[in-house]
Design an enzyme around this catalytic site. Sequence first.
Site, PDB file in Angstrom:
ATOM      1  N   ALA A 280       0.015 -13.292   5.760  1.00  0.00           N
ATOM      2  CA  ALA A 280      -1.436 -13.228   5.904  1.00  0.00           C
ATOM      3  C   ALA A 280      -1.978 -12.085   5.061  1.00  0.00           C
ATOM      4  O   ALA A 280      -1.262 -11.133   4.751  1.00  0.00           O
ATOM      5  CB  ALA A 280      -1.818 -13.035   7.370  1.00  0.00           C
ATOM      6  N   MET A 281      -3.263 -12.193   4.696  1.00  0.00           N
ATOM      7  CA  MET A 281      -3.925 -11.144   3.922  1.00  0.00           C
ATOM      8  C   MET A 281      -5.358 -11.029   4.396  1.00  0.00           C
ATOM      9  O   MET A 281      -6.079 -12.021   4.520  1.00  0.00           O
ATOM     10  CB  MET A 281      -3.884 -11.473   2.429  1.00  0.00           C
ATOM     11  CG  MET A 281      -4.331 -10.314   1.560  1.00  0.00           C
ATOM     12  SD  MET A 281      -3.215  -8.892   1.718  1.00  0.00           S
ATOM     13  CE  MET A 281      -4.256  -7.577   1.106  1.00  0.00           C
ATOM     14  N   GLU A 282      -5.783  -9.787   4.631  1.00  0.00           N
ATOM     15  CA  GLU A 282      -7.036  -9.508   5.324  1.00  0.00           C
ATOM     16  C   GLU A 282      -8.236  -9.433   4.401  1.00  0.00           C
ATOM     17  O   GLU A 282      -9.124  -8.601   4.596  1.00  0.00           O
ATOM     18  CB  GLU A 282      -6.907  -8.191   6.103  1.00  0.00           C
ATOM     19  CG  GLU A 282      -6.726  -6.935   5.253  1.00  0.00           C
ATOM     20  CD  GLU A 282      -5.288  -6.621   4.890  1.00  0.00           C
ATOM     21  OE1 GLU A 282      -5.028  -5.485   4.451  1.00  0.00           O
ATOM     22  OE2 GLU A 282      -4.421  -7.506   5.042  1.00  0.00           O
ATOM     23  N   ASN A 283      -8.337 -10.293   3.404  1.00  0.00           N
ATOM     24  CA  ASN A 283      -9.487 -10.260   2.500  1.00  0.00           C
ATOM     25  C   ASN A 283     -10.794 -10.309   3.296  1.00  0.00           C
ATOM     26  O   ASN A 283     -10.963 -11.173   4.148  1.00  0.00           O
ATOM     27  CB  ASN A 283      -9.419 -11.445   1.541  1.00  0.00           C
ATOM     28  CG  ASN A 283      -8.067 -11.545   0.848  1.00  0.00           C
ATOM     29  OD1 ASN A 283      -7.291 -12.428   1.161  1.00  0.00           O
ATOM     30  ND2 ASN A 283      -7.794 -10.638  -0.055  1.00  0.00           N
ATOM     31  N   GLU A 307      -5.198  -9.233  11.456  1.00  0.00           N
ATOM     32  CA  GLU A 307      -6.126  -9.262  10.329  1.00  0.00           C
ATOM     33  C   GLU A 307      -7.551  -8.939  10.777  1.00  0.00           C
ATOM     34  O   GLU A 307      -8.324  -8.325  10.036  1.00  0.00           O
ATOM     35  CB  GLU A 307      -6.071 -10.622   9.637  1.00  0.00           C
ATOM     36  CG  GLU A 307      -4.676 -11.093   9.222  1.00  0.00           C
ATOM     37  CD  GLU A 307      -3.842 -10.023   8.534  1.00  0.00           C
ATOM     38  OE1 GLU A 307      -4.393  -9.264   7.716  1.00  0.00           O
ATOM     39  OE2 GLU A 307      -2.637  -9.948   8.805  1.00  0.00           O
ATOM     40  N   HIS A 310      -7.869  -5.286  10.827  1.00  0.00           N
ATOM     41  CA  HIS A 310      -8.021  -4.713   9.488  1.00  0.00           C
ATOM     42  C   HIS A 310      -9.486  -4.630   9.058  1.00  0.00           C
ATOM     43  O   HIS A 310      -9.817  -3.855   8.144  1.00  0.00           O
ATOM     44  CB  HIS A 310      -7.249  -5.551   8.469  1.00  0.00           C
ATOM     45  CG  HIS A 310      -5.843  -5.091   8.251  1.00  0.00           C
ATOM     46  ND1 HIS A 310      -5.526  -3.787   7.951  1.00  0.00           N
ATOM     47  CD2 HIS A 310      -4.663  -5.776   8.261  1.00  0.00           C
ATOM     48  CE1 HIS A 310      -4.215  -3.680   7.785  1.00  0.00           C
ATOM     49  NE2 HIS A 310      -3.668  -4.867   7.982  1.00  0.00           N
TER      50      HIS A 310
END
Length: 678
Positions: A280-283, A307, A310
């Site tokens: 996962a990536m917290e863009n 996320e 974040h």
Amino acid sequence: MAAQCCCRQAPGAEAAPVRPPPEPPPALDVASASSAQLFRLRHLQLGLELRPEARELAGCLVLELCALRPAPRALVLDAHPALRLHSAAFRRAPAAAAETPCAFAFSAPGPGPAPPPPLPAFPEAPGSEPACCPLAFRVDPFTDYGSSLTVTLPPELQAHQPFQVILRYTSTDAPAAPSGVQVLMSATRSAYMEEEGVFHFHMEHPVPAYLVALVAGDLKPADIGPRSRVWAEPCLLPTATSKLSGAVEQWLSAAERLYGPYMWGRYDIVFLPPSFPIVAMENPCLTFIISSILESDEFLVIDVIHEVAHSWFGNAVTNATWEEMWLSEGLATYAQRRITTETYGAAFTCLETAFRLDALHRQMKLLGEDSPVSKLQVKLEPGVNPSHLMNLFTYEKGYCFVYYLSQLCGDPQRFDDFLRAYVEKYKFTSVVAQDLLDSFLSFFPELKEQSVDCRAGLEFERWLNATGPPLAEPDLSQGSSLTRPVEALFQLWTAEPLDQAAASASAIDISKWRTFQTALFLDRLLDGSPLPQEVVMSLSKCYSSLLDSMNAEIRIRWLQIVVRNDYYPDLHRVRRFLESQMSRMYTIPLYEDLCTGALKSFALEVFYQTQGRLHPNLRRAIQQILSQGLGSSTEPASEPSTELGKAEADTDSDAQALLLGDEAPSSAISLRDVNVSA
């Protein structure tokens, strides 16, 4: 076709921008070639044109900057070998220019082959614009993960005088390329475009560069809350919607009660194909999550909540350098667990924490207690890829330090109040550890008077710079109702006579357990492997079919037990699993185990059959694992099955060349048993 950016769409009417207070020059980051400490970025505009047939992006980047000292000779930026720069130009900033949020334009062409379109021209502001003049530039090697781009500036630049640098480039399909293209093929369809259009996006707040991302594909939306929707391929959308409908708003509301208002407007989620290289990536505004996690409900819950956390810790307040990633990940992990406690209770949170701390200690055994990467303030040597620091110490040792700080003030709610004030003070800036700790002692002056930062054995400096495990760990007794059954079943299989263990174990229905309980039980068995063969046979008889019907987090752990114990009767399940998985977290651990033992030829065979479906980063990582020790034969511990005999010839020089390509094996420490999200 839906194209979505990680930014909120521009509102019809924009409020007047608020000028932020002056910031000090950023801390020097040895992982970057840039000259960021000599300039201040006022505004960023990015125009991108997606070229799916050519697998590339054409881009126009406008950086509006101020020099912090007069007459800088050059602007140095980080670049990537996948980026091909066509031109660089200079112009004075418009006289009325003010610091404004970031803006993005994203265009997508229609289907079918077409000649490459011209470079996209970013929309110009109305009225007369200062003329552009070309700038000289060069690209130099920096490290194996990037290059430096040096742009020569006009000599007459004054300090604090706004100016613009305009870069036009194309970026090709390449592994993990900043400003680059990653073409992720779905398991059921190939990437394609159905519609054309231009999409404009606008960010109200500053965003760290590593969090800027866009995604385009056959994605459909569905609302799951008043400020949230999921984006997914049509075949996945019903599952994603059913699992998250109403839940994300519940988590956002809990986080807001703890840490203040959510600052990013929308919180949407896009589910990406299994070949996406991270969990996962917290863009900001649009969290990226690998679709594989959808089958593991509890892991999905934890990863999304992490996320969400974040949004305050990492996105709003960011670590100034990669050497202190714990400031993002440790605080986000603490906030995640406060949210889960508020939402699901302390017992569940303690179970998940016990599971993760078990993994931390497992990693400690692999690396050794004197490993430099076990520090919170890691010293990053020039040329070392910061991604090598993405380990459980960043998350769990960082969490333990934050938890320790919360215990010093004696009340989790008071510590929540401190974190809320910390976010309010430092939002949209980058910080170092001293900023956090100074703010903590200022918020709790009574603790400063007690010199809690200097307590023997628990000094703040020692927390930051000592190698090894956390100096203190949380009390997890509130989770004993969930962890006790796990420990009891593990003791049955390892301490009792085998026939008694099998009989007693059959009375325990693990199908009713939580996923984290079953995963914790299997992790304990993994820690004890290799096990006696008769124990593995009995375990397989009791659990193999049941576990094979469970989610991937459970299956991979059972299959690691199969591999580490050379249990050939279940090897077909390993093959089937690797043939169906394209994500790093479900492939790397098995390949490492296969290559450590007697099953390397089996691993080679499976890899040759599946490598075309893997992300380039993942393919390279597996190639490096398989290349270790090529040329020396590894004899099986027992008579190999016909499955194992097919790939014996693959360990010759041709196989070595195929595996390595133009690259030497990686010298990075192998982190088996490690699975972290961003």
